[in-house]
Design an enzyme around this catalytic site. Sequence first.
Site, PDB file in Angstrom:
ATOM      1  N   ASP A 127       9.432   2.824  -0.499  1.00 15.13           N
ATOM      2  CA  ASP A 127       8.385   3.501   0.263  1.00 15.13           C
ATOM      3  C   ASP A 127       8.629   3.186   1.744  1.00 15.13           C
ATOM      4  OD1 ASP A 127       4.727   3.582   0.268  1.00 15.13           O
ATOM      5  OD2 ASP A 127       6.241   4.378   1.632  1.00 15.13           O
ATOM      6  N   TYR A 168       0.868  -1.187   0.000  1.00 13.11           N
ATOM      7  CA  TYR A 168       0.000   0.000   0.000  1.00 13.11           C
ATOM      8  C   TYR A 168       0.899   1.230   0.000  1.00 13.11           C
ATOM      9  CZ  TYR A 168      -3.474   3.436   1.640  1.00 13.11           C
ATOM     10  OH  TYR A 168      -4.291   4.530   1.775  1.00 13.11           O
ATOM     11  N   LYS A 185       4.696   9.367   8.884  1.00 17.98           N
ATOM     12  CA  LYS A 185       4.589   8.788  10.237  1.00 17.98           C
ATOM     13  C   LYS A 185       5.667   9.283  11.206  1.00 17.98           C
ATOM     14  CE  LYS A 185       2.297   4.823   8.130  1.00 17.98           C
ATOM     15  NZ  LYS A 185       0.910   4.773   8.625  1.00 17.98           N
TER      16      LYS A 185
HETATM   17  P1  KE4 Z   1      -0.658   8.357   4.623  1.00 17.63           P
HETATM   18  O1  KE4 Z   1      -1.190   9.102   3.421  1.00 17.63           O
HETATM   19  O2  KE4 Z   1      -1.738   7.506   5.316  1.00 17.63           O
HETATM   20  O3  KE4 Z   1       0.109   9.258   5.592  1.00 17.63           O
HETATM   21  O4  KE4 Z   1       0.448   7.321   4.118  1.00 17.63           O
HETATM   22  C1  KE4 Z   1       0.099   6.403   3.117  1.00 17.63           C
HETATM   23  C2  KE4 Z   1       1.063   5.234   3.192  1.00 17.63           C
HETATM   24  C3  KE4 Z   1       2.070   5.150   2.252  1.00 17.63           C
HETATM   25  N1  KE4 Z   1       2.964   4.129   2.276  1.00 17.63           N
HETATM   26  C4  KE4 Z   1       2.882   3.168   3.231  1.00 17.63           C
HETATM   27  C5  KE4 Z   1       3.889   2.064   3.228  1.00 17.63           C
HETATM   28  C6  KE4 Z   1       1.870   3.214   4.214  1.00 17.63           C
HETATM   29  O5  KE4 Z   1       1.795   2.239   5.152  1.00 17.63           O
HETATM   30  C7  KE4 Z   1       0.934   4.258   4.203  1.00 17.63           C
HETATM   31  C8  KE4 Z   1      -0.199   4.350   5.197  1.00 17.63           C
HETATM   32  N2  KE4 Z   1      -0.285   3.326   6.159  1.00 17.63           N
HETATM   33  C9  KE4 Z   1      -1.592   3.025   6.684  1.00 17.63           C
HETATM   34  C10 KE4 Z   1      -1.440   1.843   7.646  1.00 17.63           C
HETATM   35  N3  KE4 Z   1      -1.607   0.621   6.979  1.00 17.63           N
HETATM   36  C11 KE4 Z   1      -2.231   4.223   7.325  1.00 17.63           C
HETATM   37  C12 KE4 Z   1      -3.409   3.920   8.218  1.00 17.63           C
HETATM   38  C13 KE4 Z   1      -4.686   4.424   7.602  1.00 17.63           C
HETATM   39  O6  KE4 Z   1      -4.846   4.338   6.373  1.00 17.63           O
HETATM   40  O7  KE4 Z   1      -5.528   4.905   8.394  1.00 17.63           O
END
Ligand code: KE4
Length: 431
Positions: free
Chosen positions: A237, A142, A265
């Site tokens: 990533d 993701y 994060k």
């Molecule tokens: P954000 O846009 O949520 O800050 O980051 C996206 C993203 C990009 N790359 C990786 C490897 C990520 O894990 C994420 C977001 N992680 C999720 C947890 N699985 C965020 C939690 C959520 O979507 O509420």
Amino acid sequence: MEKSQALFQEAVKYMPGGVNSPVRAFGNIGITPKFIERAEGAYLYDVEGGKYLDFICSWGPMILGHNQKDVLDSVVKACQNGLSFGAATEREVVMAKLITQMVPAVEMVRMVNSGTEAVMSAIRVARGYTKRKKIVKFAGCYHGHSDSMLISAGSGVMSSGVPDSAGVTEGCTKDTVSAVYNDLSGVKELFASMGEEIAAVIVEPVGANMGVVLPKKGFLEGLRELCTQYGSLLIFDEVITGFRLAAGGASEYFHITPDLLTFGKIIGAGMPVGAYGGRRDIMEMVAPAGPVYQAGTLSGNPVAMAAGITQLTILKEHPDIYVKLNQMGDDFYGSLKKMVQQAGAPCQVNHIGSLGCLFFTRNPVTDYESAKTSDTDKYADYFKYMLGHGVNLAPAQFEAMFLSAAHKKEELDRVLELVHKYLENKRFITS
Ligand code: KE4
């Protein structure tokens, strides 16, 4: 009626699914989500006064624990000078230098406001730099919710059973190619067939959005070699692995130098921060230095920078934090793995450092397909049991568990006892 239930009844009237991010709705669990009032150290406290040992850590950012004193003080202090200026600030220079010092693969960096924005921008730069169109990603990984990445994505997309998202046109995804994580020969075939068209390969160096899936030996190295051979860019990533596996993240941990990296994060310490960076010759393509446009009202926000600078500085100046955190992860997940193996329970445990996952499947989990053999109903049952005993886990099987520097061994030992009792209750363990 519990306050969380009343709040959720209100929430669903005004927000899609009652939440601002799908996984928080507990859709895979089938109970009302807990509304959290505050957090301290390794604990969350809900609006009913319930206390939970937290293994979400805001999905990764709270590596030092919630409300770490120095981070909190720096935010409060920064607020007193104003919340946002829309102008250049010294803190952005400090943050950029800090990231480049901690992650040698990053020679130049641009701050944004989320991991999604970081990935979206890194992909645009990769295409602008190589003048190629194709992006290779891996099923189960993701990379945020930008259109071109919502193909066999992981995390909430996986849990919601929506393989692709409505509203994403094929025009946005026709240049995204999905490969199988850990299948290097498949990627080699892909490059043989279209290598000259591939702008970049983007990969989670440790899959953490299909549960936790480790790279097989040689997989990441193979991606590096293929990208170099064909003139494509390798994008790590590191939104989850960045500053978690080591001060220099996965690129340090695995001794691999990607061309671009994305972060989120931990670099915001709980404030909305993302970043992308890497080789100087590539990043100098970004406006206003170069022709690849990207902008953001709150990028480099002074309060968010204060939080991120404080957390990263603590991590940089106290490398023992990683030694302890990774050892704690080895001990905890190692004990969990031994327990389920000895019990003959239908479970697998994957972990690396402070990142881990308990899968409810008998199959080794090495990619998206094997992760999907997990029994999500069993996971939901386990989640409810643990929540009922004051342990806050990800409300979905295809997420990660996060440890923080605030977790204590005796608390983790109690969690292991709870899991043992759960497995016994389910007759997976006959004592
Ligand atoms: P954000 O846009 O949520 O800050 O980051 C996206 C993203 C990009 N790359 C990786 C490897 C990520 O894990 C994420 C977001 N992680 C999720 C947890 N699985 C965020 C939690 C959520 O979507 O509420």
